[in-house]
Write a protein that holds these residues in place. Structure first.
Motif, PDB file in Angstrom:
ATOM      1  N   SER A   7       0.352  -1.369   0.204  1.00 37.54           N
ATOM      2  CA  SER A   7       0.041   0.025  -0.172  1.00 37.54           C
ATOM      3  C   SER A   7       0.693   1.641   0.027  1.00 37.54           C
ATOM      4  O   SER A   7       2.141   0.987   0.443  1.00 37.54           O
ATOM      5  CB  SER A   7      -0.864   0.434   1.175  1.00 37.54           C
ATOM      6  OG  SER A   7      -0.016   0.616   2.501  1.00 37.54           O
ATOM      7  N   GLY A   8       0.074   2.543  -0.412  1.00 40.88           N
ATOM      8  CA  GLY A   8       0.711   3.357  -0.236  1.00 40.88           C
ATOM      9  C   GLY A   8       1.945   4.108  -1.587  1.00 40.88           C
ATOM     10  O   GLY A   8       2.077   5.281  -1.476  1.00 40.88           O
ATOM     11  N   GLY A   9       1.140   3.472  -2.570  1.00 38.71           N
ATOM     12  CA  GLY A   9       1.161   4.292  -3.756  1.00 38.71           C
ATOM     13  C   GLY A   9       0.353   4.943  -4.359  1.00 38.71           C
ATOM     14  O   GLY A   9      -0.841   5.459  -3.567  1.00 38.71           O
ATOM     15  N   GLY A  10       0.816   5.718  -5.605  1.00 37.10           N
ATOM     16  CA  GLY A  10      -0.063   7.250  -5.936  1.00 37.10           C
ATOM     17  C   GLY A  10       1.354   7.839  -6.669  1.00 37.10           C
ATOM     18  O   GLY A  10       2.044   7.550  -7.350  1.00 37.10           O
ATOM     19  N   THR A  69      14.743   4.847   1.386  1.00 40.98           N
ATOM     20  CA  THR A  69      15.123   3.870   2.733  1.00 40.98           C
ATOM     21  C   THR A  69      14.747   2.380   2.965  1.00 40.98           C
ATOM     22  O   THR A  69      12.737   2.914   3.167  1.00 40.98           O
ATOM     23  CB  THR A  69      14.875   4.936   3.946  1.00 40.98           C
ATOM     24  OG1 THR A  69      15.874   5.634   3.877  1.00 40.98           O
ATOM     25  CG2 THR A  69      15.758   4.095   5.378  1.00 40.98           C
ATOM     26  N   ILE A  70      15.563   1.553   2.677  1.00 40.24           N
ATOM     27  CA  ILE A  70      13.891  -0.004   3.526  1.00 40.24           C
ATOM     28  C   ILE A  70      13.761   0.059   5.143  1.00 40.24           C
ATOM     29  O   ILE A  70      15.420   0.147   5.648  1.00 40.24           O
ATOM     30  CB  ILE A  70      14.050  -0.661   2.947  1.00 40.24           C
ATOM     31  CG1 ILE A  70      13.667  -2.171   3.313  1.00 40.24           C
ATOM     32  CG2 ILE A  70      15.393  -1.325   3.464  1.00 40.24           C
ATOM     33  CD1 ILE A  70      13.788  -3.402   2.042  1.00 40.24           C
ATOM     34  N   GLN A  82      11.004   4.230   2.404  1.00 44.29           N
ATOM     35  CA  GLN A  82      10.779   4.925   2.372  1.00 44.29           C
ATOM     36  C   GLN A  82      11.499   6.260   0.445  1.00 44.29           C
ATOM     37  O   GLN A  82      12.755   5.769   0.833  1.00 44.29           O
ATOM     38  CB  GLN A  82      11.098   6.130   3.584  1.00 44.29           C
ATOM     39  CG  GLN A  82      11.317   7.331   3.441  1.00 44.29           C
ATOM     40  CD  GLN A  82      10.146   8.724   3.670  1.00 44.29           C
ATOM     41  OE1 GLN A  82       9.005   7.655   4.357  1.00 44.29           O
ATOM     42  NE2 GLN A  82       9.558   8.700   2.527  1.00 44.29           N
ATOM     43  N   MET A  83      10.685   6.635   0.228  1.00 44.89           N
ATOM     44  CA  MET A  83      11.095   7.146  -0.891  1.00 44.89           C
ATOM     45  C   MET A  83      11.183   9.124  -1.190  1.00 44.89           C
ATOM     46  O   MET A  83       9.904   9.668  -0.464  1.00 44.89           O
ATOM     47  CB  MET A  83      10.021   6.837  -2.302  1.00 44.89           C
ATOM     48  CG  MET A  83      10.235   4.927  -2.162  1.00 44.89           C
ATOM     49  SD  MET A  83       9.390   4.323  -4.065  1.00 44.89           S
ATOM     50  CE  MET A  83       7.977   5.034  -3.744  1.00 44.89           C
ATOM     51  N   ASN A  84      12.020   9.756  -1.394  1.00 43.64           N
ATOM     52  CA  ASN A  84      12.726  10.942  -1.254  1.00 43.64           C
ATOM     53  C   ASN A  84      12.946  11.676  -2.607  1.00 43.64           C
ATOM     54  O   ASN A  84      13.461  10.307  -3.252  1.00 43.64           O
ATOM     55  CB  ASN A  84      13.281  11.233  -0.172  1.00 43.64           C
ATOM     56  CG  ASN A  84      12.546  10.936   1.191  1.00 43.64           C
ATOM     57  OD1 ASN A  84      11.379  10.723   1.429  1.00 43.64           O
ATOM     58  ND2 ASN A  84      13.796  10.780   2.584  1.00 43.64           N
ATOM     59  N   SER A  85      12.692  12.686  -2.785  1.00 40.74           N
ATOM     60  CA  SER A  85      13.232  13.104  -4.068  1.00 40.74           C
ATOM     61  C   SER A  85      13.389  12.067  -4.876  1.00 40.74           C
ATOM     62  O   SER A  85      14.022  11.632  -6.124  1.00 40.74           O
ATOM     63  CB  SER A  85      15.077  12.980  -3.985  1.00 40.74           C
ATOM     64  OG  SER A  85      15.190  14.131  -3.082  1.00 40.74           O
ATOM     65  N   LEU A  86      11.805  11.643  -5.321  1.00 43.20           N
ATOM     66  CA  LEU A  86      10.927  11.021  -6.874  1.00 43.20           C
ATOM     67  C   LEU A  86      11.906  11.231  -7.678  1.00 43.20           C
ATOM     68  O   LEU A  86      11.214  12.913  -7.972  1.00 43.20           O
ATOM     69  CB  LEU A  86      10.152  11.117  -6.449  1.00 43.20           C
ATOM     70  CG  LEU A  86       9.545   9.438  -5.405  1.00 43.20           C
ATOM     71  CD1 LEU A  86       8.371   9.497  -4.842  1.00 43.20           C
ATOM     72  CD2 LEU A  86      10.027   8.239  -5.891  1.00 43.20           C
ATOM     73  N   GLU A  87      11.982  10.900  -8.883  1.00 45.69           N
ATOM     74  CA  GLU A  87      11.922  11.343 -10.258  1.00 45.69           C
ATOM     75  C   GLU A  87      11.075  10.197 -11.332  1.00 45.69           C
ATOM     76  O   GLU A  87      10.822   9.103 -10.951  1.00 45.69           O
ATOM     77  CB  GLU A  87      13.455  10.795 -10.584  1.00 45.69           C
ATOM     78  CG  GLU A  87      14.474  11.570  -9.618  1.00 45.69           C
ATOM     79  CD  GLU A  87      16.077  11.160  -9.712  1.00 45.69           C
ATOM     80  OE1 GLU A  87      15.750   9.785 -10.647  1.00 45.69           O
ATOM     81  OE2 GLU A  87      17.135  11.206  -9.295  1.00 45.69           O
TER      82      GLU A  87
END
Length: 124
Positions: A7-10, A69-70, A82-87
């Motif tokens: 869950s958590g996609g978007g 970060t896993i 945790q996904m930051n600075s997404l491209e």
């Protein structure tokens, strides 16, 4: 048998953040190493990150290191990404996977159970 639910996609703009969750059924979650993989349209499924049974060791694909970060919470039978600075290049269906082994794995064939996937779309 382990059932995994992501869950958590978007949809998020480039530079934004998302946190994916993977919840596992059963009482043996802590005996599995876990991983995240992703598959973009027209491409093969690829390794993203992996974590050992206790959470003390992690490993990342070069393309996401320092941005993703896993982690895991064995008391909650849940793993996170945790996904930051997404491209835009991070756009894909993200899958969590469980491995009947305490140690980490980076290859698809090393995993025994897979979730159904959650879509992550990064707009430019």
């Amino acid at each position: 048998q382990v059932r995994l639910v992501e869950s958590g996609g978007g949809l998020v703009q480039a530079g934004g953040s998302l946190r994916l969750s993977c919840t596992a059924s059963g009482r043996t979650f802590s005996s599995y190493a876990m991983g995240w993989f992703r598959q973009a349209p027209g491409k093969e499924r690829e390794f993203v990150a992996t974590i050992n049974w206790s959470g003390s060791s992690t490993h990342y694909a070069d393309s996401v290191r320092d941005r993703f970060t896993i982690s895991r919470d064995n008391a909650k039978n849940t793993m996170y990404l945790q996904m930051n600075s997404l491209e835009p290049e991070d756009t894909a269906v993200y899958y969590c996977a469980a491995r009947r082994n305490y140690g980490m794995g980076t290859r698809l064939y090393e995993y025994d159970y897979w979730g159904q996937g959650t879509q992550v779309t990064v707009s430019s």
